[in-house]
Design a protein around this motif. Structure first.
Motif, PDB file in Angstrom:
ATOM      1  N   ALA A   1     -78.203 -31.338-124.689  1.00  0.00           N
ATOM      2  CA  ALA A   1     -77.939 -32.558-123.937  1.00  0.00           C
ATOM      3  C   ALA A   1     -77.802 -32.251-122.451  1.00  0.00           C
ATOM      4  CB  ALA A   1     -76.678 -33.230-124.458  1.00  0.00           C
ATOM      5  N   SER A   2     -77.826 -33.290-121.644  1.00  0.00           N
ATOM      6  CA  SER A   2     -77.643 -33.187-120.196  1.00  0.00           C
ATOM      7  C   SER A   2     -76.329 -33.859-119.827  1.00  0.00           C
ATOM      8  CB  SER A   2     -78.807 -33.855-119.445  1.00  0.00           C
ATOM      9  OG  SER A   2     -80.030 -33.206-119.755  1.00  0.00           O
TER      10      SER A   2
ATOM     11  N   SER B   1     -76.470 -37.366-121.955  1.00  0.00           N
ATOM     12  CA  SER B   1     -77.732 -37.993-122.354  1.00  0.00           C
ATOM     13  C   SER B   1     -78.614 -36.984-123.082  1.00  0.00           C
ATOM     14  CB  SER B   1     -78.462 -38.549-121.118  1.00  0.00           C
ATOM     15  OG  SER B   1     -78.700 -37.508-120.184  1.00  0.00           O
ATOM     16  N   ASP B   2     -79.730 -37.484-123.625  1.00  0.00           N
ATOM     17  CA  ASP B   2     -80.760 -36.678-124.306  1.00  0.00           C
ATOM     18  C   ASP B   2     -80.341 -36.203-125.696  1.00  0.00           C
ATOM     19  OD1 ASP B   2     -82.203 -36.947-121.945  1.00  0.00           O
ATOM     20  OD2 ASP B   2     -81.467 -35.039-121.134  1.00  0.00           O
ATOM     21  N   LEU B   3     -79.233 -36.682-126.224  1.00  0.00           N
ATOM     22  CA  LEU B   3     -78.809 -36.280-127.570  1.00  0.00           C
ATOM     23  C   LEU B   3     -78.279 -37.517-128.293  1.00  0.00           C
ATOM     24  CD1 LEU B   3     -78.717 -33.676-129.238  1.00  0.00           C
ATOM     25  CD2 LEU B   3     -76.334 -33.425-128.596  1.00  0.00           C
TER      26      LEU B   3
END
Length: 278
Positions: free
Chosen positions: A137-138, A95-97
């Motif tokens: 990212a995570s 996530s986050d990207l």
């Protein structure tokens, strides 16, 4: 003394970590609910999962996240039909990207009898994916499935405590950070030396023709014979031999003389007296 030794050890460990940042790793105790697709039977298990992200991920190039798992407590058991030729499919959520949501990998499993614990791979499983946007990212553990292919799944295990999991950071850099290749020495421009020698003009050989003037023995007319210098007489075509006009004049004189003689002979015959004899 003991405190000093511990401080030295900690400093050395920190220095080694700085020298070898390698990859980012995080461990999580993941709670799964596993469902046998053929019967709907469920099992709740816990797995210690460690994800390790690479430190050299680049946009547009495939990257590998390693997955290691060990059971915590009772493991996952095979269905009543057992397992043969099955594989473990491990997933990670990202996530986050933008444009990057997951990574996946697989590892073959040994045959397992009915109701026996399915062993997890002893070695790390490589989860592969490709990022198309630079950033951080995570990464978190996601589902694990067991089956012969991704479409033929025998057991599906879904994460129950996703919000409690500690994410592993994954940084993807732009490809523009790659070093610029050094041009080959042969690619540098070189100037061609200018020759100081002066070109010698080409001299065409001159052909010399010698003209010899002689006189004809018959008419006394001049005759011209052209002989190339340095070679034998090869014949001069229309200019070789006696002049043709001399022959024409001579022939005309002979014909005129013959005609005149014939005319005189006829006249003499007419004036001669006839013989009176019968």
């Amino acid at each position: 003394m003991r405190t000093r030794s511990l401080l030295i050890a900690a400093a050395v460990s920190g220095g080694l970590f700085l020298l070898h940042p390698a990859a980012y790793a995080a461990g999580n105790l993941v709670e799964y609910r596993c469902t046998t697709t053929a019967t709907g039977e469920t099992q709740d298990i816990a797995v210690n999962v460690e994800l390790t992200a690479p430190d050299d991920a680049v946009v547009g190039r495939q990257l590998v996240i390693t997955w290691r798992g060990t059971y915590d407590g009772t493991g996952l058991r095979a269905p009543a039909a057992g397992l043969a030729g099955a594989k473990l499919y491990a997933y990670a959520s990202i996530s986050d990207l933008p444009g990057l949501t997951s990574a996946t990998g697989l590892e073959a499993l040994p045959a397992v009898a009915a109701n026996q614990v399915i062993p997890l791979p002893a070695t790390a499983v490589s989860l592969r994916t490709t990022g198309h946007t630079p950033g951080t990212a995570s990464v978190r553990p996601a589902a694990i499935n067991i089956g012969s292919t991704p479409q033929e799944i025998l057991i599906e295990c879904e994460v129950r405590n996703r919000e409690e999991l500690t994410p592993t950071p994954l940084t993807i850099t732009s490809s523009s950070h790659s070093p610029t290749p050094t041009p080959s020495p042969t690619s540098s421009p070189t100037s061609s030396p200018t020759s100081s020698r002066t070109a010698t003009p080409t001299v065409r050989p001159t052909r010399t023709v010698t003209a010899t003037v002689t006189r004809s023995t018959a008419t006394g007319a001049p005759m011209v014979t052209r002989t190339p210098a340095g070679g034998a007489d090869t014949g001069g075509g229309g200019a070789a031999g006696p002049d043709g006009r001399a022959f024409v004049v001579t022939g005309s004189v002979v014909v005129a003389a013959a005609g005149g003689g014939l005319l005189l002979r006829r006249r003499a015959g007419r004036n001669r007296p006839r013989d009176p004899r019968p």
